[in-house]
Design a protein around this motif. Structure first.
Motif, PDB file in Angstrom:
ATOM      1  N   PHE A 218     -85.492 -18.490  -4.972  1.00 48.91           N
ATOM      2  CA  PHE A 218     -85.017 -17.922  -6.232  1.00 48.91           C
ATOM      3  C   PHE A 218     -86.165 -17.313  -7.038  1.00 48.91           C
ATOM      4  N   ALA A 219     -87.289 -18.021  -7.082  1.00 51.06           N
ATOM      5  CA  ALA A 219     -88.422 -17.554  -7.900  1.00 51.06           C
ATOM      6  C   ALA A 219     -88.984 -16.242  -7.363  1.00 51.06           C
ATOM      7  N   GLU A 220     -89.059 -16.120  -6.035  1.00 54.51           N
ATOM      8  CA  GLU A 220     -89.605 -14.889  -5.457  1.00 54.51           C
ATOM      9  C   GLU A 220     -88.640 -13.720  -5.599  1.00 54.51           C
ATOM     10  N   ALA A 221     -87.351 -14.008  -5.418  1.00 57.31           N
ATOM     11  CA  ALA A 221     -86.364 -12.937  -5.494  1.00 57.31           C
ATOM     12  C   ALA A 221     -86.155 -12.424  -6.915  1.00 57.31           C
ATOM     13  N   LYS A 222     -86.427 -13.271  -7.908  1.00 57.56           N
ATOM     14  CA  LYS A 222     -86.278 -12.921  -9.323  1.00 57.56           C
ATOM     15  C   LYS A 222     -84.846 -12.490  -9.671  1.00 57.56           C
ATOM     16  N   THR A 223     -83.917 -12.985  -8.889  1.00 61.50           N
ATOM     17  CA  THR A 223     -82.493 -12.731  -9.173  1.00 61.50           C
ATOM     18  C   THR A 223     -81.694 -13.854  -8.554  1.00 61.50           C
ATOM     19  N   THR A 224     -80.599 -14.208  -9.189  1.00 66.03           N
ATOM     20  CA  THR A 224     -79.740 -15.264  -8.661  1.00 66.03           C
ATOM     21  C   THR A 224     -78.615 -14.702  -7.804  1.00 66.03           C
ATOM     22  N   VAL A 225     -78.554 -13.404  -7.660  1.00 66.40           N
ATOM     23  CA  VAL A 225     -77.513 -12.771  -6.849  1.00 66.40           C
ATOM     24  C   VAL A 225     -78.066 -12.528  -5.441  1.00 66.40           C
ATOM     25  N   TYR A 226     -77.321 -12.945  -4.433  1.00 62.78           N
ATOM     26  CA  TYR A 226     -77.756 -12.724  -3.061  1.00 62.78           C
ATOM     27  C   TYR A 226     -77.981 -11.234  -2.813  1.00 62.78           C
ATOM     28  N   PRO A 227     -79.143 -10.847  -2.286  1.00 67.14           N
ATOM     29  CA  PRO A 227     -79.367  -9.426  -1.969  1.00 67.14           C
ATOM     30  C   PRO A 227     -78.342  -8.877  -0.982  1.00 67.14           C
ATOM     31  N   SER A 228     -77.801  -9.754  -0.143  1.00 67.15           N
ATOM     32  CA  SER A 228     -76.833  -9.287   0.850  1.00 67.15           C
ATOM     33  C   SER A 228     -75.589  -8.694   0.193  1.00 67.15           C
ATOM     34  N   SER A 229     -75.203  -9.191  -0.988  1.00 62.16           N
ATOM     35  CA  SER A 229     -74.025  -8.641  -1.666  1.00 62.16           C
ATOM     36  C   SER A 229     -74.288  -7.194  -2.096  1.00 62.16           C
ATOM     37  N   GLY A 230     -75.490  -6.940  -2.580  1.00 61.03           N
ATOM     38  CA  GLY A 230     -75.840  -5.566  -2.937  1.00 61.03           C
ATOM     39  C   GLY A 230     -75.867  -4.657  -1.725  1.00 61.03           C
ATOM     40  N   ASP A 231     -76.411  -5.183  -0.608  1.00 68.19           N
ATOM     41  CA  ASP A 231     -76.436  -4.388   0.626  1.00 68.19           C
ATOM     42  C   ASP A 231     -75.022  -4.067   1.104  1.00 68.19           C
ATOM     43  N   LEU A 232     -74.141  -5.040   0.967  1.00 64.38           N
ATOM     44  CA  LEU A 232     -72.755  -4.828   1.397  1.00 64.38           C
ATOM     45  C   LEU A 232     -72.107  -3.694   0.617  1.00 64.38           C
ATOM     46  N   PHE A 233     -72.256  -3.686  -0.696  1.00 73.61           N
ATOM     47  CA  PHE A 233     -71.600  -2.665  -1.498  1.00 73.61           C
ATOM     48  C   PHE A 233     -72.292  -1.298  -1.372  1.00 73.61           C
ATOM     49  N   VAL A 234     -73.586  -1.298  -1.103  1.00 76.55           N
ATOM     50  CA  VAL A 234     -74.257  -0.028  -0.823  1.00 76.55           C
ATOM     51  C   VAL A 234     -73.703   0.582   0.459  1.00 76.55           C
ATOM     52  N   PHE A 235     -73.508  -0.269   1.468  1.00 75.54           N
ATOM     53  CA  PHE A 235     -72.911   0.200   2.720  1.00 75.54           C
ATOM     54  C   PHE A 235     -71.494   0.714   2.473  1.00 75.54           C
ATOM     55  N   TYR A 236     -70.740  -0.014   1.659  1.00 77.41           N
ATOM     56  CA  TYR A 236     -69.381   0.422   1.305  1.00 77.41           C
ATOM     57  C   TYR A 236     -69.410   1.808   0.659  1.00 77.41           C
ATOM     58  N   LYS A 237     -70.342   2.004  -0.246  1.00 83.10           N
ATOM     59  CA  LYS A 237     -70.413   3.288  -0.957  1.00 83.10           C
ATOM     60  C   LYS A 237     -70.698   4.430   0.019  1.00 83.10           C
ATOM     61  N   LYS A 238     -71.653   4.209   0.921  1.00 82.19           N
ATOM     62  CA  LYS A 238     -71.982   5.260   1.897  1.00 82.19           C
ATOM     63  C   LYS A 238     -70.775   5.583   2.774  1.00 82.19           C
ATOM     64  N   CYS A 239     -70.070   4.537   3.209  1.00 86.84           N
ATOM     65  CA  CYS A 239     -68.892   4.762   4.054  1.00 86.84           C
ATOM     66  C   CYS A 239     -67.817   5.513   3.293  1.00 86.84           C
ATOM     67  N   MET A 240     -67.636   5.168   2.037  1.00 91.30           N
ATOM     68  CA  MET A 240     -66.592   5.816   1.243  1.00 91.30           C
ATOM     69  C   MET A 240     -66.914   7.300   1.035  1.00 91.30           C
ATOM     70  N   VAL A 241     -68.174   7.603   0.739  1.00 89.84           N
ATOM     71  CA  VAL A 241     -68.568   9.002   0.559  1.00 89.84           C
ATOM     72  C   VAL A 241     -68.388   9.778   1.859  1.00 89.84           C
ATOM     73  N   GLN A 242     -68.804   9.160   2.948  1.00 89.81           N
ATOM     74  CA  GLN A 242     -68.695   9.832   4.243  1.00 89.81           C
ATOM     75  C   GLN A 242     -67.238  10.044   4.634  1.00 89.81           C
ATOM     76  N   CYS A 243     -66.400   9.020   4.440  1.00 89.68           N
ATOM     77  CA  CYS A 243     -64.990   9.134   4.788  1.00 89.68           C
ATOM     78  C   CYS A 243     -64.290  10.168   3.908  1.00 89.68           C
ATOM     79  N   ASN A 244     -64.705  10.266   2.653  1.00 87.21           N
ATOM     80  CA  ASN A 244     -64.104  11.254   1.755  1.00 87.21           C
ATOM     81  C   ASN A 244     -64.391  12.675   2.244  1.00 87.21           C
TER      82      ASN A 244
END
Length: 877
Positions: free
Chosen positions: A425-451
């Motif tokens: 936690f101290a090194e990441a400086k955030t309490t949110v799992y980075p994987s959740s951000g990666d997941l939604f970034v991937f979602y955004k790219k897929c949505m733009v591409q599919c559009n």
């Protein structure tokens, strides 16, 4: 006497002898036109009343002379007006005769003008007919002469000289359509039609000969480009169907090479070489425009028509070949083909206006103004050539969706592995799992591409894939990484510690203090480690981030997808999943903090409160509770710094679960000496400890913090209300049972909403014998019911209906026990029963407040009983 004077005199005599009477409507109109306030003008004028009004008394007669003089003046004025009117009527006849003569003169003059205009009109019509006849003869001459000259020009193929005569003859022929019933004119019109047919056939043959690979040897009339350009101009004047057929042949001839070169049997026809198709068209258009550009008029849009036909053929060829080789298509190949096609379609949209595709003028203008856009320009809506070729890929986009599904499955496995590693936690400086951000970034790219590929069914299918992996992320990553507790098996050690604590304890500050720490060591409840608490908080904050982002994702999908699929996109289930994860995390934190309080509460229940002989500082178990708060809460608060509302929920849930536990332990504390009297010192010590605990709970949200932040008002109200109840319980215990009536009143005063079960627990704390308890409970019910009835009567003052309190049968309150019921009889009802009554429901153990019980003996309604029932339910739920 003059004639005028005689006329006036006769008029006056006639008026005097004949009184004129007007209708009511005429009088109203006269009153509107001639507005006057003179009373003499009134229709109901009375002379006597008028004189009395002028001279109401003798003193007013002094001005009679002045009044008479004034009236004489008015009479003279009226006479003058009458004479003027009479004289005017005398001259009217003469004026009318003069006007009649003038009118006759004007009519004669007007008649002369009309005759003149008619004459001129007839002359003009004759001139016009003559002009029309001359013009028609001239047109006829032009038509006859033009047909002969056109036939000669056609024979020589002099298309440059044909255009103007042909246009003139075509227009003249249109003029003679109204004379088509004349045989000569009909023959001339047929000759014109024959000329047009001949020209169409001849020009078509000339084009085919000119663009033939090898001209026929016997054909000596192969035209040059200039002659072909003139022929195109002539073709524009002919029937549009002729031009259409010519262009259809010409475009097919231009794409003949393409059809053979990219036949489905050729390797170059497959998707991996799709860019070669587009390169061929670019080269061919450049070559065509360089060689034959000047031949065709600009408004024929030949280059665009060739391109449109190329797109149609390409779309059909690709659809056919892909349907046969579906198994060979992978997502990389499909996306390669789609990207190349989209880039080509955008290039075509910049090059052509789309007029042959039916593009609107606004779209054409946009294309013309964006022929050379800058690299930073954003796309401005669908291009005019959008999906002219790309439509063929729509039916194969399920390959793309399946690829996204596979990529997300691999990504999810990676996220699961990451979640199993210790989260720094101290090194990441955030309490949110980075994987959740990666997941939604991937979602955004897929949505733009599919559009870019399609915003119809594929976009909806992509939304379903998103929903699937949101649930998997919630279950595999968040729930999977949430720490779990294994139930502890420490019964024997707890038993040992309890045995130590139950020895004779004369002073809590000495004996209890000596064994308390040993008890905690031997009977520790399993707890989460600090890292576990941090991990739970991180899961919570990640769930919060996902919850907020899922809502944004849903809104964006609804914005991108076509209107037919908007209502189908719903991620409420996924949002509920993250809501549940957040709630579970809060509950785990609450359970952990509760678990840390268990040992202290057990120690509290084992203290011999009746043997305490002095009051000191707060007890050791309170200090232990406070230590537990200081050890656990700061970690949770700091980790949930970005989710303050959920930390507040954690505090609310904890006190909502802990305070009832504390009160239950409080009921088990023995505060009575062997002689039945209260140990006042023990009660005071317990009251002091309860107040200390209330203070600690009020400070719980900010415990261990350098910043003393005020707790939320809603939280403070709950703590104060529930802990004050605990203090009131102790104060009730401190009240002597004798006399019973005073004790009962004191109980209802300090604890107005107490139930029978709670009342019996207080009697157990005071070590009241079972037989005496029944009498006290009986008195309590009498007193409580009387208070309830008193409140009911005050609330229903003026109610004419009789109110009766039904009989109440009570039994023992402890679950699982039975005894003979104590029966109370009202004035009209006596009921005896022996029953076992569940706690908190004894008041309704006899009869029912429905059916015949709702009627008095005289048949009157017992509405008051229902009100009493409602009131008693509040006291004894």
């Amino acid at each position: 006497m003059s004639d005028a004077a005689v006329a006036v005199e006769s008029e006056e005599r006639m008026v005097a002898n004949n009184k004129i009477h007007f209708s009511k409507e005429v009088k109203q109109v006269i009153d509107k036109v001639l507005k006057t306030d003179d009373p003499m003008d009134a229709p109901d004028f009375n002379t006597v009343d008028y004189i009395n009004q002028l001279f109401p008394n003798e003193q007013s007669l002094a001005g009679i002379d002045e009044t008479i003089q004034k009236m004489q003046c008015e009479v003279s004025l009226i006479d003058d007006n009458i004479r003027s009117v009479v004289r005017g009527q005398t001259n009217t006849g003469q004026d009318g005769q003069l006007a009649l003569c003038e009118a006759q003169k004007v009519i004669s003059s007007l008649f002369s003008h009309i005759i003149d205009v008619k004459t001129r009109a007839e002359r003009t019509e004759e001139m016009r007919n003559l002009t029309a006849a001359i013009t028609t003869l001239n047109h006829l001459h032009m038509l006859v002469g033009g047909i002969d000259s056109l036939n000669k020009l056609i024979e020589r193929r002099s298309y440059g000289e044909i255009l103007n005569p042909l246009q003139a003859i075509t227009e003249v022929n249109q003029h003679f359509q109204q004379f088509s019933d004349i045989e000569e004119i009909k023959n001339l019109s047929q000759s014109v039609d024959k000329i047009q047919v001949t020209l169409a056939q001849q020009i078509t043959e000339d084009f085919k000969e000119a663009f033939a690979a090898k001209p026929a040897a016997q054909n000596q009339h192969r035209l040059g480009l200039n002659q072909l350009a003139d022929a195109c101009k002539v073709m524009s004047v002919l029937d549009p169907k002729v031009k259409k057929e010519l262009l259809k042949w010409f475009i097919a001839q231009q794409l003949e090479e393409y059809t053979h070169l990219f036949h489905e049997n050729q390797d170059i026809a497959w998707l991996d070489k799709i860019d070669k198709r587009y390169a061929w068209l670019k080269r061919h258009l450049l070559d065509f425009e360089d060689k034959y550009g000047p031949v065709f008029p600009l408004d024929w849009e030949v280059s665009e028509r060739i391109t449109v036909e190329f797109c149609r053929q390409t779309r059909e060829q690709l659809a056919q070949i892909m349907s046969k080789r579906t198994n060979e298509i992978d997502v990389r190949l499909l996306l390669f083909a789609i990207n190349k096609t989209q880039a080509f379609e955008q290039l075509l949209s910049k090059r052509f206006t789309g007029v042959t595709l039916g593009a609107k003028p606004a779209e054409q203008a946009r294309v013309l103004t964006t022929e050379q856009p800058s690299a930073s320009d954003a796309p401005v809506g669908p291009t005019v050539f959008h999906d002219q070729i790309g439509q063929c890929f729509k039916s194969h986009l399920d390959i793309y969706i399946r690829s996204i599904d596979r990529n997300l499955a691999e990504l999810m496995d990676k996220f699961v592995e990451m979640s199993r590693e210790p989260y720094k936690f101290a090194e990441a400086k955030t309490t949110v799992y980075p994987s959740s951000g990666d997941l939604f970034v991937f979602y955004k790219k897929c949505m733009v591409q599919c559009n870019q590929l399609s915003n119809e069914q594929p976009m909806y299918d992509l939304a379903l894939v998103f929903k699937k992996y949101l649930r998997e992320y919630a279950s595999k990553v968040l729930e999977g990484s949430t720490p779990k507790l294994v139930p502890a098996t420490t019964g024997s050690s707890i038993g040992k510690s309890v045995s130590l604590l139950t020895r004779d304890m004369q002073n809590l500050s000495t004996a209890a203090g000596q064994v308390f720490h040993n008890f905690l060591k031997e009977g520790d409840t399993q707890r989460f480690s600090r890292d576990d608490l941090v991990r739970i908080c991180c899961v919570l904050t990640t769930g919060e981030y996902c919850l907020e982002t899922v809502q944004q994702l849903e809104d964006k999908l609804k914005e991108k997808v076509t209107s037919g699929y908007v209502s189908k996109i719903d991620m409420s289930e996924e949002k509920d999943v993250f809501h549940r994860i957040i709630s579970n995390c809060i509950q785990l934190l609450v359970q952990d903090l509760e678990a840390g309080c268990e040992a202290s509460l057990q120690a509290m229940s084992k203290v011999q409160w009746q043997h305490i002989n002095n009051v000191g500082d707060q007890s050791a178990f309170i200090s232990s509770l406070c230590g537990n708060f200081k050890q656990t809460v700061p970690t949770i608060r700091d980790t949930l710094a970005s989710s303050r509302k959920y930390f507040t929920q954690f505090c609310h849930r904890f006190v909502a679960a802990f305070i009832p536990k504390f009160i239950n332990v409080l009921y088990r504390c023995k505060l009575t000496l062997s002689d039945g009297s209260n140990n006042v010192l023990g009660c005071e010590q317990l009251l002091l400890d309860t107040h200390s605990l209330k203070t600690a709970l009020l400070e719980l949200p900010s415990v261990g913090s350098s910043v003393n932040r005020k707790a939320p008002t809603s939280y403070t109200k709950v703590v104060v209300k529930d802990m004050t109840r605990a203090e009131m319980i102790i104060k009730v215990v401190m009240t002597p049972v004798q006399p019973p009536a005073h004790f009962t009143q004191q109980v209802l005063k300090l604890l107005p909403d107490i139930t029978i079960a709670e009342y019996q627990k207080i009697l157990d704390m005071k070590a009241v014998k079972r037989v005496d308890q029944l009498q006290l409970i009986d008195l309590f019910k009498h007193t409580a019911s009387a208070a309830a009835v008193s409140g009911l009567i005050e609330a229903t003052t003026g109610d004419d209906e009789a109110t009766e309190v039904p009989a109440v049968t009570s039994g023992t309150i402890d679950e699982g026990e039975t005894s003979t019921g104590v029966t109370e009889s009202s004035a009209t009802t006596t009921t005896t029963a022996s029953t076992s009554t569940p706690k908190r429901a004894f008041i309704f153990s006899v009869g029912s407040f429905t059916g015949s019980a709702d009627r008095n003996a005289d048949g009157s309604s017992q509405t008051g009983i229902r009100k009493l029932e409602s009131l008693l339910k509040k006291r004894f739920p």
